[in-house]
Design a protein around this motif. Structure first.
Motif, mmCIF file in Angstrom:
data_model
loop_
_atom_site.group_PDB
_atom_site.id
_atom_site.type_symbol
_atom_site.label_atom_id
_atom_site.label_comp_id
_atom_site.label_asym_id
_atom_site.label_seq_id
_atom_site.Cartn_x
_atom_site.Cartn_y
_atom_site.Cartn_z
ATOM 1 N N LYS A 1 0.884 -1.138 0.087
ATOM 2 C CA LYS A 1 -0.065 -0.295 -0.112
ATOM 3 C C LYS A 1 1.115 0.964 0.156
ATOM 4 N N ARG B 1 0.790 4.176 -3.099
ATOM 5 C CA ARG B 1 0.966 5.432 -2.471
ATOM 6 C C ARG B 1 1.734 6.279 -3.006
ATOM 7 N N ALA C 1 -5.658 8.834 1.832
ATOM 8 C CA ALA C 1 -5.457 7.808 1.353
ATOM 9 C C ALA C 1 -7.334 7.424 2.607
ATOM 10 N N ASN C 2 -8.048 6.248 2.244
ATOM 11 C CA ASN C 2 -9.001 6.830 2.632
ATOM 12 C C ASN C 2 -8.754 6.363 4.070
ATOM 13 N N GLU D 1 -10.753 4.205 6.351
ATOM 14 C CA GLU D 1 -10.702 2.826 6.291
ATOM 15 C C GLU D 1 -9.608 2.396 6.163
ATOM 16 N N GLU D 2 -8.975 2.924 5.112
ATOM 17 C CA GLU D 2 -7.276 2.486 5.138
ATOM 18 C C GLU D 2 -6.828 2.089 6.319
ATOM 19 N N LEU D 3 -7.095 3.020 6.898
ATOM 20 C CA LEU D 3 -5.983 3.594 7.934
ATOM 21 C C LEU D 3 -6.066 3.108 9.515
ATOM 22 N N THR E 1 -8.671 1.587 12.292
ATOM 23 C CA THR E 1 -9.614 0.750 13.103
ATOM 24 C C THR E 1 -11.072 0.772 14.186
#
Ligand SMILES: Cc1cc2nc3c(=O)[nH]c(=O)nc-3n(C[C@H](O)[C@H](O)[C@H](O)COP(=O)(O)O)c2cc1C
Length: 221
Positions: A85, A89, A211-212, A214-216, A218
């Motif tokens: 990922k 980027r 990045a959104n 959601e990617e980063l 939890t």
């Protein structure tokens, strides 16, 4: 300026105007940036502010190292490989920059020109070099350096200045050590270029991405 406006509005500058930045403004930025947090308030960061003839000598020597193919030996080693990922980027960022400058990926001469500009600090009239005492645990010291560097960048942005945190400014640390007489007891971590942005330059105007969440992130609980 609202903090959120500063955080989202700051961007790395890749073309500076030749105008000098007054010592007073640089001093003011550093005075305020001192209030960045650090581990146990240790404030282990130390800065060399490089301007004028010394900076010109640095740019010349740094560029010469690049152009003669000298082996770089940054004191904070650069990652050779990234996970998937972050690597995507990084590639995406490179594409955006090259597109903004109308540089086809395969045009090596044009890419070399861009690197030459980068090693010339994009014409910035000031470089701040952040160092740590070698007695400080590098892991924690690096966190503190990161915090104060971002603080410097935001304060500069608020004052109408631009910054670029620049790994390429510390790729040949022997150049800095010699010109600035940096003792062996310190490790050279990172440089930040500072100056007035040329807002007409495409390198300072292209759309950046992030990045959104959601990617980063939890969420738990
Ligand atoms: C540790 C570090 C080193 C960097 N080194 C360079 C560099 O050598 N050259 C450059 O053009 N940008 C450099 N950058 C800037 C990043 O490319 C930039 O922060 C990233 O693309 C996000 O864009 P933005 O700062 O405009 O938001 C560096 C940034 C960091 C945090």
């Amino acid at each position: 300026m609202e903090v959120s406006t500063a955080v989202t509005g700051r961007r790395s500058i890749r073309m500076y105007k030749p105008d000098q930045v007054s010592r007073d403004i640089i001093q003011e930025i550093l005075e305020e940036a001192r209030w960045a947090p650090s581990w146990g308030n240790t404030q282990g960061w130390e800065f060399y502010v490089v301007i004028g003839d010394t900076l010109e000598k640095f740019k010349e020597a740094n560029l010469e190292k690049l152009q003669t193919g000298a082996t770089s030996s940054p004191e904070i080693s650069m990652p050779e490989k990234w996970p998937e990922k972050p690597n995507e980027r990084y590639t995406e960022f490179g594409k955006r920059l090259l597109n903004a400058l109308n540089i086809p990926r395969k045009a090596k001469d044009l890419r070399d020109e861009l690197y030459a500009k980068m090693f010339n600090l994009f014409g910035a009239p000031c470089l701040m070099v952040a160092c740590l005492d070698k007695g400080i645990s590098l892991d924690y010291g690096m966190l503190d350096i990161g915090l104060i560097l971002q603080t410097i960048c935001l304060l500069a942005h608020e004052k109408g200045l631009g910054t670029t945190i620049m790994a390429v400014s510390v790729m040949y640390p022997e150049v800095l050590r010699k010109l600035l007489s940096i003792p062996d007891t310190k490790v050279i971590v990172m440089g930040v270029a500072l100056g007035y942005p040329d807002w007409n330059a495409p390198a300072n105007k292209f759309e950046r991405s992030r990045a959104n969440l959601e990617e980063l992130v939890t969420w738990v609980g």
